[in-house]
Scaffold this motif. Sequence first.
Motif, PDB file in Angstrom:
ATOM      1  N   HIS A  73       0.837  -1.210   0.000  1.00  0.00           N
ATOM      2  CA  HIS A  73       0.000   0.000   0.000  1.00  0.00           C
ATOM      3  C   HIS A  73       0.868   1.255   0.000  1.00  0.00           C
ATOM      4  O   HIS A  73       0.588   2.209  -0.740  1.00  0.00           O
ATOM      5  CB  HIS A  73      -0.957  -0.006   1.188  1.00  0.00           C
ATOM      6  CG  HIS A  73      -2.116  -0.933   0.997  1.00  0.00           C
ATOM      7  ND1 HIS A  73      -3.233  -0.584   0.274  1.00  0.00           N
ATOM      8  CD2 HIS A  73      -2.319  -2.208   1.411  1.00  0.00           C
ATOM      9  CE1 HIS A  73      -4.086  -1.604   0.251  1.00  0.00           C
ATOM     10  NE2 HIS A  73      -3.551  -2.598   0.930  1.00  0.00           N
ATOM     11  N   ALA A  74       1.930   1.256   0.807  1.00  0.00           N
ATOM     12  CA  ALA A  74       2.810   2.437   0.847  1.00  0.00           C
ATOM     13  C   ALA A  74       3.445   2.684  -0.520  1.00  0.00           C
ATOM     14  O   ALA A  74       3.682   3.827  -0.910  1.00  0.00           O
ATOM     15  CB  ALA A  74       3.885   2.240   1.917  1.00  0.00           C
ATOM     16  N   MET A  75       3.705   1.585  -1.251  1.00  0.00           N
ATOM     17  CA  MET A  75       4.304   1.703  -2.589  1.00  0.00           C
ATOM     18  C   MET A  75       3.273   2.034  -3.657  1.00  0.00           C
ATOM     19  O   MET A  75       3.622   2.244  -4.799  1.00  0.00           O
ATOM     20  CB  MET A  75       4.943   0.354  -2.976  1.00  0.00           C
ATOM     21  CG  MET A  75       6.129  -0.057  -2.138  1.00  0.00           C
ATOM     22  SD  MET A  75       6.377  -1.858  -2.223  1.00  0.00           S
ATOM     23  CE  MET A  75       6.812  -2.093  -3.917  1.00  0.00           C
ATOM     24  N   ASN A  76       1.988   1.994  -3.247  1.00  0.00           N
ATOM     25  CA  ASN A  76       0.900   2.130  -4.220  1.00  0.00           C
ATOM     26  C   ASN A  76       1.083   1.120  -5.349  1.00  0.00           C
ATOM     27  O   ASN A  76       0.970   1.443  -6.545  1.00  0.00           O
ATOM     28  CB  ASN A  76       0.844   3.562  -4.757  1.00  0.00           C
ATOM     29  CG  ASN A  76      -0.505   3.889  -5.356  1.00  0.00           C
ATOM     30  OD1 ASN A  76      -1.484   3.202  -5.070  1.00  0.00           O
ATOM     31  ND2 ASN A  76      -0.555   4.897  -6.210  1.00  0.00           N
ATOM     32  N   PHE A  77       1.376  -0.115  -4.959  1.00  0.00           N
ATOM     33  CA  PHE A  77       1.698  -1.159  -5.942  1.00  0.00           C
ATOM     34  C   PHE A  77       0.497  -1.425  -6.850  1.00  0.00           C
ATOM     35  O   PHE A  77      -0.629  -1.606  -6.374  1.00  0.00           O
ATOM     36  CB  PHE A  77       2.099  -2.455  -5.208  1.00  0.00           C
ATOM     37  CG  PHE A  77       2.540  -3.536  -6.145  1.00  0.00           C
ATOM     38  CD1 PHE A  77       3.816  -3.521  -6.694  1.00  0.00           C
ATOM     39  CD2 PHE A  77       1.673  -4.556  -6.519  1.00  0.00           C
ATOM     40  CE1 PHE A  77       4.219  -4.494  -7.586  1.00  0.00           C
ATOM     41  CE2 PHE A  77       2.077  -5.546  -7.406  1.00  0.00           C
ATOM     42  CZ  PHE A  77       3.347  -5.513  -7.941  1.00  0.00           C
ATOM     43  N   ASN A  78       0.737  -1.449  -8.125  1.00  0.00           N
ATOM     44  CA  ASN A  78      -0.331  -1.748  -9.090  1.00  0.00           C
ATOM     45  C   ASN A  78      -0.554  -3.262  -9.144  1.00  0.00           C
ATOM     46  O   ASN A  78       0.324  -3.992  -9.593  1.00  0.00           O
ATOM     47  CB  ASN A  78       0.081  -1.242 -10.478  1.00  0.00           C
ATOM     48  CG  ASN A  78      -0.852  -1.774 -11.562  1.00  0.00           C
ATOM     49  OD1 ASN A  78      -1.997  -2.122 -11.285  1.00  0.00           O
ATOM     50  ND2 ASN A  78      -0.350  -1.852 -12.778  1.00  0.00           N
ATOM     51  N   PRO A  79      -1.737  -3.742  -8.714  1.00  0.00           N
ATOM     52  CA  PRO A  79      -1.946  -5.187  -8.685  1.00  0.00           C
ATOM     53  C   PRO A  79      -2.543  -5.762  -9.973  1.00  0.00           C
ATOM     54  O   PRO A  79      -2.771  -6.964 -10.051  1.00  0.00           O
ATOM     55  CB  PRO A  79      -2.938  -5.358  -7.528  1.00  0.00           C
ATOM     56  CG  PRO A  79      -3.751  -4.100  -7.558  1.00  0.00           C
ATOM     57  CD  PRO A  79      -2.857  -3.015  -8.077  1.00  0.00           C
ATOM     58  N   VAL A  80      -2.812  -4.921 -10.955  1.00  0.00           N
ATOM     59  CA  VAL A  80      -3.544  -5.396 -12.141  1.00  0.00           C
ATOM     60  C   VAL A  80      -2.570  -5.734 -13.267  1.00  0.00           C
ATOM     61  O   VAL A  80      -1.888  -4.854 -13.808  1.00  0.00           O
ATOM     62  CB  VAL A  80      -4.566  -4.343 -12.619  1.00  0.00           C
ATOM     63  CG1 VAL A  80      -5.333  -4.870 -13.826  1.00  0.00           C
ATOM     64  CG2 VAL A  80      -5.528  -3.991 -11.495  1.00  0.00           C
ATOM     65  N   ALA A  81      -2.514  -7.015 -13.604  1.00  0.00           N
ATOM     66  CA  ALA A  81      -1.639  -7.461 -14.696  1.00  0.00           C
ATOM     67  C   ALA A  81      -2.176  -6.949 -16.021  1.00  0.00           C
ATOM     68  O   ALA A  81      -3.389  -7.015 -16.278  1.00  0.00           O
ATOM     69  CB  ALA A  81      -1.583  -8.987 -14.712  1.00  0.00           C
ATOM     70  N   GLY A  82      -1.294  -6.433 -16.879  1.00  0.00           N
ATOM     71  CA  GLY A  82      -1.763  -5.898 -18.165  1.00  0.00           C
ATOM     72  C   GLY A  82      -0.624  -5.665 -19.136  1.00  0.00           C
ATOM     73  O   GLY A  82       0.534  -5.957 -18.833  1.00  0.00           O
ATOM     74  N   LYS A  83      -0.974  -5.108 -20.267  1.00  0.00           N
ATOM     75  CA  LYS A  83      -0.006  -4.979 -21.374  1.00  0.00           C
ATOM     76  C   LYS A  83       1.165  -4.050 -21.031  1.00  0.00           C
ATOM     77  O   LYS A  83       2.263  -4.232 -21.557  1.00  0.00           O
ATOM     78  CB  LYS A  83      -0.704  -4.531 -22.655  1.00  0.00           C
ATOM     79  CG  LYS A  83      -1.347  -3.152 -22.582  1.00  0.00           C
ATOM     80  CD  LYS A  83      -1.982  -2.796 -23.918  1.00  0.00           C
ATOM     81  CE  LYS A  83      -2.816  -1.536 -23.853  1.00  0.00           C
ATOM     82  NZ  LYS A  83      -2.259  -0.392 -23.166  1.00  0.00           N
ATOM     83  N   ASP A  84       0.917  -3.087 -20.147  1.00  0.00           N
ATOM     84  CA  ASP A  84       1.999  -2.153 -19.823  1.00  0.00           C
ATOM     85  C   ASP A  84       3.087  -2.794 -18.951  1.00  0.00           C
ATOM     86  O   ASP A  84       4.072  -2.133 -18.606  1.00  0.00           O
ATOM     87  CB  ASP A  84       1.425  -0.913 -19.118  1.00  0.00           C
ATOM     88  CG  ASP A  84       0.534  -0.113 -20.051  1.00  0.00           C
ATOM     89  OD1 ASP A  84       0.686  -0.268 -21.282  1.00  0.00           O
ATOM     90  OD2 ASP A  84      -0.331   0.644 -19.558  1.00  0.00           O
ATOM     91  N   ASP A  85       2.879  -4.057 -18.587  1.00  0.00           N
ATOM     92  CA  ASP A  85       3.890  -4.757 -17.791  1.00  0.00           C
ATOM     93  C   ASP A  85       5.109  -5.143 -18.613  1.00  0.00           C
ATOM     94  O   ASP A  85       6.102  -5.624 -18.059  1.00  0.00           O
ATOM     95  CB  ASP A  85       3.286  -6.032 -17.147  1.00  0.00           C
ATOM     96  CG  ASP A  85       2.248  -5.680 -16.091  1.00  0.00           C
ATOM     97  OD1 ASP A  85       2.122  -4.484 -15.771  1.00  0.00           O
ATOM     98  OD2 ASP A  85       1.571  -6.594 -15.587  1.00  0.00           O
ATOM     99  N   PHE A  86       5.034  -4.937 -19.935  1.00  0.00           N
ATOM    100  CA  PHE A  86       6.128  -5.366 -20.816  1.00  0.00           C
ATOM    101  C   PHE A  86       6.597  -4.209 -21.693  1.00  0.00           C
ATOM    102  O   PHE A  86       5.778  -3.524 -22.318  1.00  0.00           O
ATOM    103  CB  PHE A  86       5.651  -6.536 -21.692  1.00  0.00           C
ATOM    104  CG  PHE A  86       5.014  -7.631 -20.883  1.00  0.00           C
ATOM    105  CD1 PHE A  86       5.791  -8.429 -20.045  1.00  0.00           C
ATOM    106  CD2 PHE A  86       3.639  -7.830 -20.896  1.00  0.00           C
ATOM    107  CE1 PHE A  86       5.202  -9.412 -19.261  1.00  0.00           C
ATOM    108  CE2 PHE A  86       3.048  -8.815 -20.123  1.00  0.00           C
ATOM    109  CZ  PHE A  86       3.827  -9.611 -19.300  1.00  0.00           C
ATOM    110  N   LYS A  87       7.922  -4.034 -21.752  1.00  0.00           N
ATOM    111  CA  LYS A  87       8.489  -2.969 -22.593  1.00  0.00           C
ATOM    112  C   LYS A  87       8.647  -3.449 -24.037  1.00  0.00           C
ATOM    113  O   LYS A  87       8.828  -2.638 -24.942  1.00  0.00           O
ATOM    114  CB  LYS A  87       9.848  -2.552 -22.046  1.00  0.00           C
ATOM    115  CG  LYS A  87       9.776  -1.868 -20.693  1.00  0.00           C
ATOM    116  CD  LYS A  87      11.178  -1.543 -20.186  1.00  0.00           C
ATOM    117  CE  LYS A  87      11.144  -0.878 -18.834  1.00  0.00           C
ATOM    118  NZ  LYS A  87      12.476  -0.730 -18.251  1.00  0.00           N
ATOM    119  N   ALA A  88       8.663  -4.773 -24.213  1.00  0.00           N
ATOM    120  CA  ALA A  88       8.726  -5.348 -25.566  1.00  0.00           C
ATOM    121  C   ALA A  88       7.864  -6.596 -25.548  1.00  0.00           C
ATOM    122  O   ALA A  88       7.700  -7.219 -24.496  1.00  0.00           O
ATOM    123  CB  ALA A  88      10.155  -5.691 -25.934  1.00  0.00           C
TER     124      ALA A  88
END
Length: 250
Positions: A40-55
């Motif tokens: 929570h302190a990191m405001n971690f994004n828990p939703v897996a999605g396309k932006d998880d990959f740079k390529a």
Amino acid sequence: MKILIVYAHHEPKSFNAALLERSLKTLSRLGHEVKVSDLHAMNFNPVAGKDDFKARRFPDALQYDREQKYAHTHDAFADDIQAELDKLVWCDFLILQFPLWWFSVPAIMKGWIDRVFVNGVVYGTGRRMDAGGLKGRKAMMTITTGCYPEMVGPDGLLGDLDVNLWHLNSGTLAYAGFKVLAPFTAWSIHYTDHERRTRYLEEYAVRLEQLETAEPMFFHPLADFGSDWRLKPDVAPRTVGQHKKDSLCE
Ligand code: FAD
């Protein structure tokens, strides 16, 4: 040991925060090196999605687990995932600490597992159970509950807690290759008194002193299973997850 605590609670005055504080004091007194992912302190994004990959290997349609494998070999994970993955492979011991929500981890921690337990490192290509990608490491869950322990006894109203937690102890931690210690559980936190909660803090410190010596839970090794993925006929089931068909209740 190098210890990673992944922590999911939104409230700094919570009992979970008190447990975390006690663990940090205890583990540093014992000489361990500790990193904390305070989701929570990191405001971690828990939703897996396309932006998880740079390529991407498959740019037309997202195949999340296959892209994880590609990202690992092409240095293409989003920075937040790579940072957590680095901590995960760094540690000798993983603690997942959370309040039990719907008999599972809160969504923010489920998302951490989905995005950080990546294909190609943690699992995949035969990496599972005693051949899991994180073998050689240990893990444990630290849980607070609303329910009373009697409710989750083998004949309790809500069913055996070991059965309820099988998806985490076996399906996640043991699957990834960890030796898994039994969870530390602080029960019915709202429905107990200050004195009992204070004792839970003491009991947690004692559990943490035993991390290196405690006997892990038993999980069947891969060698106990045949090529049909089932326990070999001469191997008796020894876990809450594996059982003989004729022993099933109606
Ligand atoms: P808090 O609310 O933070 O604290 C409890 C008490 O401890 C408070 O009175 C606080 O003042 C006190 N406290 C804080 N610090 C200290 C200290 N240092 N010393 C002594 N006392 C202190 N429960 C189940 O059993 N099964 C479920 O499936 C389940 N599902 C849930 C789903 C949801 C969405 C939610 C919100 C709750 C669910 N619960 C369930 C209940 C949940 O597990 C408990 O609310 C939680 O574990 C309580 O822990 P906490 O840290 O949030 O407690």
